[in-house]
Design a protein around this motif. Structure first.
Motif, PDB file in Angstrom:
ATOM      1  N   ALA A  99       0.833  -1.197   0.000  1.00 22.95           N
ATOM      2  CA  ALA A  99       0.000   0.000   0.000  1.00 22.95           C
ATOM      3  C   ALA A  99       0.867   1.246   0.000  1.00 22.95           C
ATOM      4  CB  ALA A  99      -0.915   0.012   1.217  1.00 22.95           C
ATOM      5  N   SER A 100       0.413   2.239  -0.728  1.00 18.21           N
ATOM      6  CA  SER A 100       1.039   3.558  -0.653  1.00 18.21           C
ATOM      7  C   SER A 100       0.045   4.477   0.052  1.00 18.21           C
ATOM      8  CB  SER A 100       1.388   4.069  -2.058  1.00 18.21           C
ATOM      9  OG  SER A 100       0.225   4.104  -2.855  1.00 18.21           O
ATOM     10  N   GLY A 101       0.435   5.720   0.277  1.00 17.38           N
ATOM     11  CA  GLY A 101      -0.445   6.641   0.997  1.00 17.38           C
ATOM     12  C   GLY A 101      -0.375   6.442   2.500  1.00 17.38           C
ATOM     13  N   TRP A 102       0.723   5.841   2.970  1.00 15.68           N
ATOM     14  CA  TRP A 102       0.928   5.610   4.389  1.00 15.68           C
ATOM     15  C   TRP A 102       2.013   6.540   4.905  1.00 15.68           C
ATOM     16  CZ3 TRP A 102      -0.560   1.192   7.683  1.00 15.68           C
ATOM     17  CH2 TRP A 102      -1.672   0.507   7.172  1.00 15.68           C
ATOM     18  N   ILE A 103       2.003   6.755   6.205  1.00 15.54           N
ATOM     19  CA  ILE A 103       2.956   7.638   6.882  1.00 15.54           C
ATOM     20  C   ILE A 103       3.660   6.854   7.986  1.00 15.54           C
ATOM     21  CG2 ILE A 103       3.168   9.714   8.357  1.00 15.54           C
ATOM     22  CD1 ILE A 103       2.443  10.381   5.474  1.00 15.54           C
ATOM     23  N   ARG A 104       4.947   7.126   8.147  1.00 12.76           N
ATOM     24  CA  ARG A 104       5.684   6.638   9.318  1.00 12.76           C
ATOM     25  C   ARG A 104       5.805   7.824  10.259  1.00 12.76           C
ATOM     26  NH1 ARG A 104      10.647   3.072  10.527  1.00 12.76           N
ATOM     27  NH2 ARG A 104      11.504   4.098  12.369  1.00 12.76           N
ATOM     28  N   SER A 105       5.119   7.747  11.387  1.00 15.20           N
ATOM     29  CA  SER A 105       5.198   8.796  12.402  1.00 15.20           C
ATOM     30  C   SER A 105       6.111   8.321  13.522  1.00 15.20           C
ATOM     31  CB  SER A 105       3.814   9.119  12.977  1.00 15.20           C
ATOM     32  OG  SER A 105       3.044   9.847  12.061  1.00 15.20           O
ATOM     33  N   GLU A 106       7.027   9.179  13.918  1.00 19.11           N
ATOM     34  CA  GLU A 106       7.893   8.911  15.065  1.00 19.11           C
ATOM     35  C   GLU A 106       7.663  10.015  16.086  1.00 19.11           C
ATOM     36  OE1 GLU A 106      11.974   8.671  13.857  1.00 19.11           O
ATOM     37  OE2 GLU A 106      11.580   7.033  12.463  1.00 19.11           O
ATOM     38  N   LEU A 107       7.430   9.609  17.322  1.00 20.74           N
ATOM     39  CA  LEU A 107       7.273  10.558  18.422  1.00 20.74           C
ATOM     40  C   LEU A 107       8.388  10.301  19.427  1.00 20.74           C
ATOM     41  CD1 LEU A 107       3.415  10.294  18.979  1.00 20.74           C
ATOM     42  CD2 LEU A 107       4.661  12.035  17.719  1.00 20.74           C
TER      43      LEU A 107
ATOM     44  N   ALA B  68       0.318  15.158  31.086  1.00 23.11           N
ATOM     45  CA  ALA B  68       0.599  14.188  32.146  1.00 23.11           C
ATOM     46  C   ALA B  68       1.966  14.404  32.799  1.00 23.11           C
ATOM     47  CB  ALA B  68       0.518  12.762  31.583  1.00 23.11           C
ATOM     48  N   THR B  69       2.929  14.921  32.046  1.00 19.63           N
ATOM     49  CA  THR B  69       4.300  15.012  32.554  1.00 19.63           C
ATOM     50  C   THR B  69       4.783  16.437  32.800  1.00 19.63           C
ATOM     51  OG1 THR B  69       5.247  15.111  30.318  1.00 19.63           O
ATOM     52  CG2 THR B  69       4.949  12.905  31.315  1.00 19.63           C
ATOM     53  N   GLY B  70       4.101  17.418  32.238  1.00 17.28           N
ATOM     54  CA  GLY B  70       4.569  18.796  32.343  1.00 17.28           C
ATOM     55  C   GLY B  70       5.674  19.120  31.349  1.00 17.28           C
ATOM     56  N   HIS B  71       5.972  18.205  30.433  1.00 18.45           N
ATOM     57  CA  HIS B  71       6.987  18.475  29.419  1.00 18.45           C
ATOM     58  C   HIS B  71       6.482  19.517  28.421  1.00 18.45           C
ATOM     59  CE1 HIS B  71       9.114  14.342  30.051  1.00 18.45           C
ATOM     60  NE2 HIS B  71       9.138  15.107  31.116  1.00 18.45           N
ATOM     61  N   GLU B  72       7.408  20.246  27.840  1.00 16.99           N
ATOM     62  CA  GLU B  72       7.055  21.311  26.905  1.00 16.99           C
ATOM     63  C   GLU B  72       6.865  20.810  25.483  1.00 16.99           C
ATOM     64  OE1 GLU B  72      10.172  24.183  27.159  1.00 16.99           O
ATOM     65  OE2 GLU B  72       9.796  24.598  29.266  1.00 16.99           O
ATOM     66  N   SER B  73       7.446  19.649  25.158  1.00 10.99           N
ATOM     67  CA  SER B  73       7.473  19.250  23.765  1.00 10.99           C
ATOM     68  C   SER B  73       7.504  17.734  23.612  1.00 10.99           C
ATOM     69  CB  SER B  73       8.727  19.840  23.106  1.00 10.99           C
ATOM     70  OG  SER B  73       8.853  19.403  21.779  1.00 10.99           O
ATOM     71  N   VAL B  74       6.904  17.263  22.532  1.00 11.16           N
ATOM     72  CA  VAL B  74       7.067  15.901  22.033  1.00 11.16           C
ATOM     73  C   VAL B  74       7.366  16.055  20.548  1.00 11.16           C
ATOM     74  CG1 VAL B  74       5.960  13.682  21.580  1.00 11.16           C
ATOM     75  CG2 VAL B  74       5.442  14.917  23.705  1.00 11.16           C
ATOM     76  N   LEU B  75       8.580  15.697  20.159  1.00 14.17           N
ATOM     77  CA  LEU B  75       8.973  15.822  18.757  1.00 14.17           C
ATOM     78  C   LEU B  75       8.183  14.833  17.914  1.00 14.17           C
ATOM     79  CD1 LEU B  75      10.927  16.915  16.557  1.00 14.17           C
ATOM     80  CD2 LEU B  75      12.484  15.077  17.212  1.00 14.17           C
ATOM     81  N   TRP B  76       7.635  15.309  16.791  1.00 13.77           N
ATOM     82  CA  TRP B  76       6.896  14.462  15.851  1.00 13.77           C
ATOM     83  C   TRP B  76       7.602  14.552  14.512  1.00 13.77           C
ATOM     84  CZ3 TRP B  76       1.117  15.565  14.264  1.00 13.77           C
ATOM     85  CH2 TRP B  76       0.675  14.585  13.372  1.00 13.77           C
ATOM     86  N   SER B  77       8.120  13.439  14.067  1.00 11.99           N
ATOM     87  CA  SER B  77       8.746  13.338  12.752  1.00 11.99           C
ATOM     88  C   SER B  77       7.885  12.418  11.908  1.00 11.99           C
ATOM     89  CB  SER B  77      10.158  12.750  12.906  1.00 11.99           C
ATOM     90  OG  SER B  77      10.703  12.430  11.643  1.00 11.99           O
ATOM     91  N   ARG B  78       7.623  12.793  10.666  1.00 10.94           N
ATOM     92  CA  ARG B  78       6.805  11.940   9.810  1.00 10.94           C
ATOM     93  C   ARG B  78       7.316  11.981   8.378  1.00 10.94           C
ATOM     94  NH1 ARG B  78       3.478  16.044  11.868  1.00 10.94           N
ATOM     95  NH2 ARG B  78       3.090  17.696  10.375  1.00 10.94           N
ATOM     96  N   GLN B  79       7.124  10.849   7.718  1.00 10.75           N
ATOM     97  CA  GLN B  79       7.541  10.752   6.319  1.00 10.75           C
ATOM     98  C   GLN B  79       6.665   9.728   5.606  1.00 10.75           C
ATOM     99  OE1 GLN B  79      11.619   9.611   6.800  1.00 10.75           O
ATOM    100  NE2 GLN B  79      11.151   7.462   6.909  1.00 10.75           N
ATOM    101  N   PRO B  80       6.468   9.905   4.299  1.00 10.51           N
ATOM    102  CA  PRO B  80       5.681   8.933   3.550  1.00 10.51           C
ATOM    103  C   PRO B  80       6.438   7.608   3.434  1.00 10.51           C
ATOM    104  CG  PRO B  80       6.326  10.796   2.153  1.00 10.51           C
ATOM    105  CD  PRO B  80       6.899  11.030   3.495  1.00 10.51           C
ATOM    106  N   VAL B  81       5.690   6.510   3.487  1.00 11.89           N
ATOM    107  CA  VAL B  81       6.286   5.174   3.337  1.00 11.89           C
ATOM    108  C   VAL B  81       5.368   4.308   2.491  1.00 11.89           C
ATOM    109  CG1 VAL B  81       7.553   5.190   5.530  1.00 11.89           C
ATOM    110  CG2 VAL B  81       5.232   4.290   5.471  1.00 11.89           C
ATOM    111  N   GLU B  82       5.942   3.305   1.878  1.00 11.83           N
ATOM    112  CA  GLU B  82       5.175   2.248   1.257  1.00 11.83           C
ATOM    113  C   GLU B  82       5.303   1.046   2.165  1.00 11.83           C
ATOM    114  OE1 GLU B  82       5.948   1.516  -2.843  1.00 11.83           O
ATOM    115  OE2 GLU B  82       5.972   3.652  -3.318  1.00 11.83           O
ATOM    116  N   VAL B  83       4.197   0.378   2.429  1.00 10.66           N
ATOM    117  CA  VAL B  83       4.206  -0.733   3.375  1.00 10.66           C
ATOM    118  C   VAL B  83       3.770  -2.013   2.670  1.00 10.66           C
ATOM    119  CG1 VAL B  83       3.779   0.735   5.377  1.00 10.66           C
ATOM    120  CG2 VAL B  83       1.850  -0.283   4.152  1.00 10.66           C
ATOM    121  N   SER B  84       4.185  -3.125   3.239  1.00  6.82           N
ATOM    122  CA  SER B  84       3.778  -4.436   2.789  1.00  6.82           C
ATOM    123  C   SER B  84       3.604  -5.303   4.017  1.00  6.82           C
ATOM    124  CB  SER B  84       4.843  -5.021   1.858  1.00  6.82           C
ATOM    125  OG  SER B  84       4.479  -6.313   1.443  1.00  6.82           O
ATOM    126  N   PHE B  85       2.485  -5.965   4.127  1.00  6.16           N
ATOM    127  CA  PHE B  85       2.194  -6.798   5.303  1.00  6.16           C
ATOM    128  C   PHE B  85       2.275  -8.266   4.951  1.00  6.16           C
ATOM    129  CE2 PHE B  85       1.077  -3.514   8.198  1.00  6.16           C
ATOM    130  CZ  PHE B  85       0.570  -2.493   7.423  1.00  6.16           C
TER     131      PHE B  85
END
Length: 150
Positions: free
Chosen positions: A42-50, A133-150
């Motif tokens: 499938a295409s049209g998928w995203i890899r999100s990293e937090l 929940a933690t009082g932290h100022e930030s959660v970095l979110w990185s994302r990029q398009p991916v093609e996946v196969s299951f």
């Protein structure tokens, strides 16, 4: 220490470490069968990293494993029940003005998902829940398009 800078440190160090090992030749993936919920390819998928800060500069834990697991179960798994990956990470960041180096442990959450508005809203809700929940100022979110196969 600003947690924003700590998250940048963790994210940057882990990202550089991951990218450093990516200089290999492309691998051919054989076609696999899938179903409607999980297509073979499938295409049209995203890899999100937090990137979540969990440790202090001195190596002590700010967020212990039980607290992390509770957050994962209540905030993340409910939104992405089909699967995710958690990686233990470590990063560092240098404050330019002060010249001080900050080191911090982190958890890296990787979620592969379709590129839909609801999934983006779910990711943002996870980020906000962690900050609340933690009082932290930030959660970095990185994302990029991916093609996946299951």
């Amino acid at each position: 220490m600003s947690l924003v800078h700590g998250m940048r440190a963790c994210g940057l160090a882990v990202l550089l470490g991951v990218l450093g090992g990516c200089a290999s030749a492309p691998v051919s993936v054989p076609a696999m069968s899938g179903d409607a919920a999980r297509p073979a390819q499938a295409s049209g998928w995203i890899r999100s990293e937090l990137y979540f800060a969990v440790g202090n500069e001195d190596g002590s834990d700010r967020i212990d494993e039980a607290r992390w697991r509770e957050f994962l179960d209540h905030e993340v798994t409910q939104r992405f029940p089909d699967g995710l990956t958690v990686i233990d990470g470590y990063g560092q960041w240098r404050f330019r003005e002060e010249g001080r180096l900050v080191r911090q442990r982190c958890k890296i959450l990787v979620v592969l998902h379709e590129d839909r508005a609801q999934h983006r809203a779910d990711i943002e809700a996870i980020r906000q829940a962690w900050k609340q929940a933690t009082g932290h100022e930030s959660v970095l979110w990185s994302r990029q398009p991916v093609e996946v196969s299951f």
